[in-house]
Design a protein around this motif. Structure first.
Motif, mmCIF file in Angstrom:
data_model
loop_
_atom_site.group_PDB
_atom_site.id
_atom_site.type_symbol
_atom_site.label_atom_id
_atom_site.label_comp_id
_atom_site.label_asym_id
_atom_site.label_seq_id
_atom_site.Cartn_x
_atom_site.Cartn_y
_atom_site.Cartn_z
ATOM 1 N N TYR A 199 -6.035 10.180 -6.174
ATOM 2 C CA TYR A 199 -5.372 8.822 -6.087
ATOM 3 C C TYR A 199 -6.241 7.779 -6.194
ATOM 4 C CZ TYR A 199 -1.042 11.065 -4.801
ATOM 5 O OH TYR A 199 0.223 11.663 -4.699
ATOM 6 N N GLU A 200 -7.530 8.027 -6.003
ATOM 7 C CA GLU A 200 -8.504 6.659 -6.145
ATOM 8 C C GLU A 200 -8.761 6.176 -7.781
ATOM 9 O OE1 GLU A 200 -12.672 7.578 -4.657
ATOM 10 O OE2 GLU A 200 -12.954 8.971 -6.258
ATOM 11 N N HIS A 201 -8.027 7.257 -8.595
ATOM 12 C CA HIS A 201 -7.950 6.620 -9.863
ATOM 13 C C HIS A 201 -6.529 6.224 -10.028
ATOM 14 C CE1 HIS A 201 -11.999 8.279 -10.861
ATOM 15 N NE2 HIS A 201 -11.476 9.279 -10.112
ATOM 16 N N PRO A 202 -6.248 4.853 -10.207
ATOM 17 C CA PRO A 202 -4.684 4.337 -10.480
ATOM 18 C C PRO A 202 -3.839 5.268 -11.522
ATOM 19 C CG PRO A 202 -6.201 2.678 -10.045
ATOM 20 C CD PRO A 202 -7.333 3.892 -10.416
ATOM 21 N N LEU A 203 -4.352 5.467 -12.656
ATOM 22 C CA LEU A 203 -3.609 6.077 -13.547
ATOM 23 C C LEU A 203 -3.368 7.528 -13.268
ATOM 24 C CD1 LEU A 203 -2.244 5.730 -16.294
ATOM 25 C CD2 LEU A 203 -4.282 6.146 -17.576
ATOM 26 N N LEU A 204 -4.251 8.323 -12.976
ATOM 27 C CA LEU A 204 -4.068 9.640 -12.436
ATOM 28 C C LEU A 204 -3.189 9.809 -11.196
ATOM 29 C CD1 LEU A 204 -7.672 11.014 -13.039
ATOM 30 C CD2 LEU A 204 -5.699 11.558 -14.415
ATOM 31 N N ALA B 272 -1.127 7.605 -10.221
ATOM 32 C CA ALA B 272 0.536 7.243 -10.368
ATOM 33 C C ALA B 272 1.181 8.502 -11.437
ATOM 34 C CB ALA B 272 0.497 6.052 -11.343
ATOM 35 N N LEU B 273 0.382 8.857 -12.017
ATOM 36 C CA LEU B 273 0.868 10.112 -13.041
ATOM 37 C C LEU B 273 1.135 11.455 -11.852
ATOM 38 C CD1 LEU B 273 1.607 11.315 -15.857
ATOM 39 C CD2 LEU B 273 -0.735 12.192 -16.068
ATOM 40 N N TYR B 274 0.196 11.580 -11.274
ATOM 41 C CA TYR B 274 0.580 12.904 -10.375
ATOM 42 C C TYR B 274 1.461 12.323 -9.327
ATOM 43 C CZ TYR B 274 -0.182 16.313 -6.670
ATOM 44 O OH TYR B 274 -0.240 17.355 -5.791
ATOM 45 N N ALA B 275 1.673 11.438 -8.835
ATOM 46 C CA ALA B 275 2.935 11.065 -7.927
ATOM 47 C C ALA B 275 4.063 11.254 -8.704
ATOM 48 C CB ALA B 275 2.687 9.696 -7.193
ATOM 49 N N ARG B 276 4.216 10.711 -9.881
ATOM 50 C CA ARG B 276 5.414 10.812 -10.737
ATOM 51 C C ARG B 276 5.790 12.052 -11.057
ATOM 52 N NH1 ARG B 276 6.241 6.418 -14.850
ATOM 53 N NH2 ARG B 276 5.737 5.006 -13.199
ATOM 54 N N LEU B 277 4.748 12.947 -11.296
ATOM 55 C CA LEU B 277 5.144 14.549 -11.544
ATOM 56 C C LEU B 277 5.503 15.066 -10.383
ATOM 57 C CD1 LEU B 277 2.013 15.109 -13.723
ATOM 58 C CD2 LEU B 277 4.526 15.353 -14.540
ATOM 59 N N ARG B 278 5.098 14.892 -9.168
ATOM 60 C CA ARG B 278 5.653 15.585 -7.756
ATOM 61 C C ARG B 278 7.021 14.987 -7.494
ATOM 62 N NH1 ARG B 278 2.840 17.369 -3.772
ATOM 63 N NH2 ARG B 278 4.400 16.319 -2.624
ATOM 64 N N VAL B 279 7.750 14.172 -8.138
ATOM 65 C CA VAL B 279 8.912 13.555 -7.550
ATOM 66 C C VAL B 279 10.155 14.829 -8.190
ATOM 67 C CG1 VAL B 279 10.961 12.000 -7.849
ATOM 68 C CG2 VAL B 279 8.465 11.304 -7.769
ATOM 69 N N LEU C 117 -7.717 17.729 1.209
ATOM 70 C CA LEU C 117 -7.465 16.295 1.354
ATOM 71 C C LEU C 117 -8.314 15.573 0.410
ATOM 72 C CD1 LEU C 117 -6.212 14.033 2.841
ATOM 73 C CD2 LEU C 117 -7.664 14.403 4.772
ATOM 74 N N THR C 118 -9.689 16.093 0.408
ATOM 75 C CA THR C 118 -10.783 15.436 -0.261
ATOM 76 C C THR C 118 -10.369 15.297 -1.820
ATOM 77 O OG1 THR C 118 -12.513 15.967 1.019
ATOM 78 C CG2 THR C 118 -13.163 15.404 -1.153
ATOM 79 N N SER C 119 -9.748 16.211 -2.475
ATOM 80 C CA SER C 119 -9.232 16.467 -3.610
ATOM 81 C C SER C 119 -8.082 15.385 -3.937
ATOM 82 C CB SER C 119 -8.836 17.926 -4.221
ATOM 83 O OG SER C 119 -7.568 18.272 -3.380
ATOM 84 N N VAL D 81 0.808 -1.275 0.051
ATOM 85 C CA VAL D 81 -0.047 -0.072 0.119
ATOM 86 C C VAL D 81 0.775 1.312 0.059
ATOM 87 C CG1 VAL D 81 -1.893 1.311 1.369
ATOM 88 C CG2 VAL D 81 -1.848 -1.173 1.183
ATOM 89 N N ARG D 82 0.666 1.957 -1.014
ATOM 90 C CA ARG D 82 1.410 3.307 -1.116
ATOM 91 C C ARG D 82 0.646 4.545 -0.312
ATOM 92 N NH1 ARG D 82 4.575 3.548 -6.265
ATOM 93 N NH2 ARG D 82 5.013 1.260 -6.895
ATOM 94 N N ARG D 83 1.184 5.527 -0.146
ATOM 95 C CA ARG D 83 0.617 6.679 0.596
ATOM 96 C C ARG D 83 0.808 8.106 -0.291
ATOM 97 N NH1 ARG D 83 4.452 10.115 3.094
ATOM 98 N NH2 ARG D 83 6.505 9.462 2.799
ATOM 99 N N PHE D 84 0.097 8.869 0.344
ATOM 100 C CA PHE D 84 0.250 10.345 -0.158
ATOM 101 C C PHE D 84 0.472 11.161 0.960
ATOM 102 C CE2 PHE D 84 -4.271 10.001 0.013
ATOM 103 C CZ PHE D 84 -4.759 11.200 0.578
ATOM 104 N N LYS D 85 1.201 12.316 0.690
ATOM 105 C CA LYS D 85 1.314 13.331 1.876
ATOM 106 C C LYS D 85 0.107 13.984 1.912
ATOM 107 C CE LYS D 85 6.362 13.437 1.232
ATOM 108 N NZ LYS D 85 7.257 14.364 0.727
ATOM 109 N N ALA D 86 -0.463 14.019 3.354
ATOM 110 C CA ALA D 86 -1.492 14.926 3.796
ATOM 111 C C ALA D 86 -0.915 16.196 4.513
ATOM 112 C CB ALA D 86 -2.610 14.098 4.626
ATOM 113 N N LYS D 87 -0.996 17.267 3.760
ATOM 114 C CA LYS D 87 -0.443 18.362 4.358
ATOM 115 C C LYS D 87 -1.293 19.096 5.157
ATOM 116 C CE LYS D 87 2.381 19.127 0.097
ATOM 117 N NZ LYS D 87 2.720 19.917 -0.819
#
Length: 130
Positions: free
Chosen positions: A116-121, A123-130, A109-111, A96-102
């Motif tokens: 993240y409930e859409h696997p493709l979106l 994954a793309l968002y997490a990759r852009l944040r790196v 947080l809801t957004s 299980v992966r995570r995302f940062k809750a600022k």
């Protein structure tokens, strides 16, 4: 410290007491047995404290090896949390992966949860944040 003979004597006594336990690496079998004991012991302690079954295991610092993962499954854990960022596939609770809750508002947080409930979106968002 070293000017005090009593302190030096205590230090020498401590070193002598520890000397029998120092200098030997654990064997592979000892490591695997310790791993099983620690995973099972942690699960038992959590279940006793919480009064209910525990199914999730958070890896310390997100680090684990295949053998620890296998032993965790054998112990009864079914969900394993990592520190990797990204989306999660519903059928893969073994990593299980995570995302940062600022510290923002609930709408932020809801957004992120919706993203993240859409696997493709996610994954793309997490990759852009790196």
């Amino acid at each position: 410290f070293f000017q005090d003979p009593a302190a030096c004597a205590r230090l020498e006594q401590t070193v002598r007491a520890l000397a029998g336990n120092l200098g030997r690496m654990e064997t592979d079998n000892e490591r695997l047995e310790r791993m099983s004991r620690e995973i099972a012991g942690g699960k038992a302690e959590l279940e006793t404290t919480l009064g209910k079954p525990v199914h999730g295991l958070c890896w310390p610092w997100g680090r684990y090896c295949d053998e620890a993962h296998r032993r965790g499954r054998e112990t009864g854990f079914s969900v394993f949390f990592t520190t990797k960022e990204g989306s999660n596939r519903p059928v893969a609770p073994l990593h299980v992966r995570r995302f940062k809750a600022k510290s923002k508002n609930g709408a932020w947080l809801t957004s992120r949860v919706r993203l993240y409930e859409h696997p493709l979106l996610g994954a793309l968002y997490a990759r852009l944040r790196v």
